[in-house]
Design an enzyme around this catalytic site. Sequence first.
Site, mmCIF file in Angstrom:
data_model
loop_
_atom_site.group_PDB
_atom_site.id
_atom_site.type_symbol
_atom_site.label_atom_id
_atom_site.label_comp_id
_atom_site.label_asym_id
_atom_site.label_seq_id
_atom_site.Cartn_x
_atom_site.Cartn_y
_atom_site.Cartn_z
ATOM 1 N N SER A 1 0.850 -1.182 0.000
ATOM 2 C CA SER A 1 0.000 0.000 0.000
ATOM 3 C C SER A 1 0.892 1.240 0.000
ATOM 4 O O SER A 1 1.763 1.367 -0.855
ATOM 5 C CB SER A 1 -0.949 -0.030 1.203
ATOM 6 O OG SER A 1 -1.979 0.922 1.049
ATOM 7 N N GLU B 1 -1.389 -3.001 -8.178
ATOM 8 C CA GLU B 1 -2.605 -3.251 -7.402
ATOM 9 C C GLU B 1 -3.057 -1.917 -6.833
ATOM 10 O O GLU B 1 -2.300 -0.944 -6.838
ATOM 11 C CB GLU B 1 -2.343 -4.275 -6.285
ATOM 12 C CG GLU B 1 -1.353 -3.838 -5.220
ATOM 13 C CD GLU B 1 -1.979 -3.003 -4.098
ATOM 14 O OE1 GLU B 1 -3.143 -3.244 -3.742
ATOM 15 O OE2 GLU B 1 -1.291 -2.091 -3.595
ATOM 16 N N HIS C 1 -4.754 -5.415 -1.471
ATOM 17 C CA HIS C 1 -5.765 -5.154 -0.449
ATOM 18 C C HIS C 1 -6.879 -6.198 -0.522
ATOM 19 O O HIS C 1 -8.003 -5.915 -0.931
ATOM 20 C CB HIS C 1 -6.338 -3.756 -0.621
ATOM 21 C CG HIS C 1 -5.341 -2.664 -0.440
ATOM 22 N ND1 HIS C 1 -4.393 -2.347 -1.392
ATOM 23 C CD2 HIS C 1 -5.126 -1.808 0.592
ATOM 24 C CE1 HIS C 1 -3.648 -1.339 -0.952
ATOM 25 N NE2 HIS C 1 -4.073 -0.996 0.240
#
Length: 302
Positions: free
Chosen positions: A109, A207, A273
């Site tokens: 992230s 992602e 995630h």
Amino acid sequence: MIKPFALQEGDRVAVIAPAGPPDKKQLIQGKRVFEKMGLDVVIGRHVFDVEEDLVAVDQKRLADLHEAFCDPAVRGIFCAGGGFGTARIAPMIDYAKIQRNPKIFWGYSNITYLLNAIQIFSDLVTFHGPMVASDLNDEQRTVGTESSFLPLFTGESLAYDSRKSPLITLAHGTGEGRLVGGNLTLLTNGLGTPYQVNTNGAILLIEDVAEPAFRIDTMLTHLNQAGVFDAVEGVVIGNFQVEPDEYAKIKKVLQDFFVCAPFPVVENFHIGHCQPNFGVPLGVKAKLTASPPRLVIDSGVI
């Protein structure tokens, strides 16, 4: 690139929070998971600190990062969760110090910015994978997510095919190169900076979370116009964590964008995630095939 040493039972690992303070209850639950693996877990001094002054926040996050890398008793560093702000501390990191003290550095992230920065300036393999509070808490954790940490002990290579999730080929071919990448938003934010991801001869992983289709299209276009796809050997598409209706729009964006790609593109990897969230080393050799879809990645540890 430098590979860190594999973990052994009894090793000490540090948990830090470069992107923001985690939920304390969730962190304790995740810490227990590591302890069941036989690890001795220490929490960074400033993990739960909350400051209004961004300068103070950055200095505390930086201190925890440096202390963890410089502590000879610590064999691995795992991020507590995501958030924001890692780009601010990237210019302040002592990368030579990290290079002299190579060890596992693991997160994803917003941590993507640091994963790439450490690879570029410390020549150290980093790891894109589930985090202690946000992914290993009692509510979110799955067996598949926990299994992501096993290769850190065994040193085995990783193989991901449709037995783990139904992979979808968007463009055919075979590609080999270093696995690089991470969160699409952070990769886009890094363009034009010293921390821009190097995709030459690489397999690119992307992602994201809760981004609408038009934003995915905008970011892919930005990467493309910046030359990021000019010399890639393949693209691995992880999870985007959106509602089904929005994901249908994202799939259309991905299909249209990669339809003529001269390299293999495969989507629906449970990386990012999502649960399970499979961890992968970045900076090591990988091979992506499209028929059948399969990703093989060298070990990230020695």
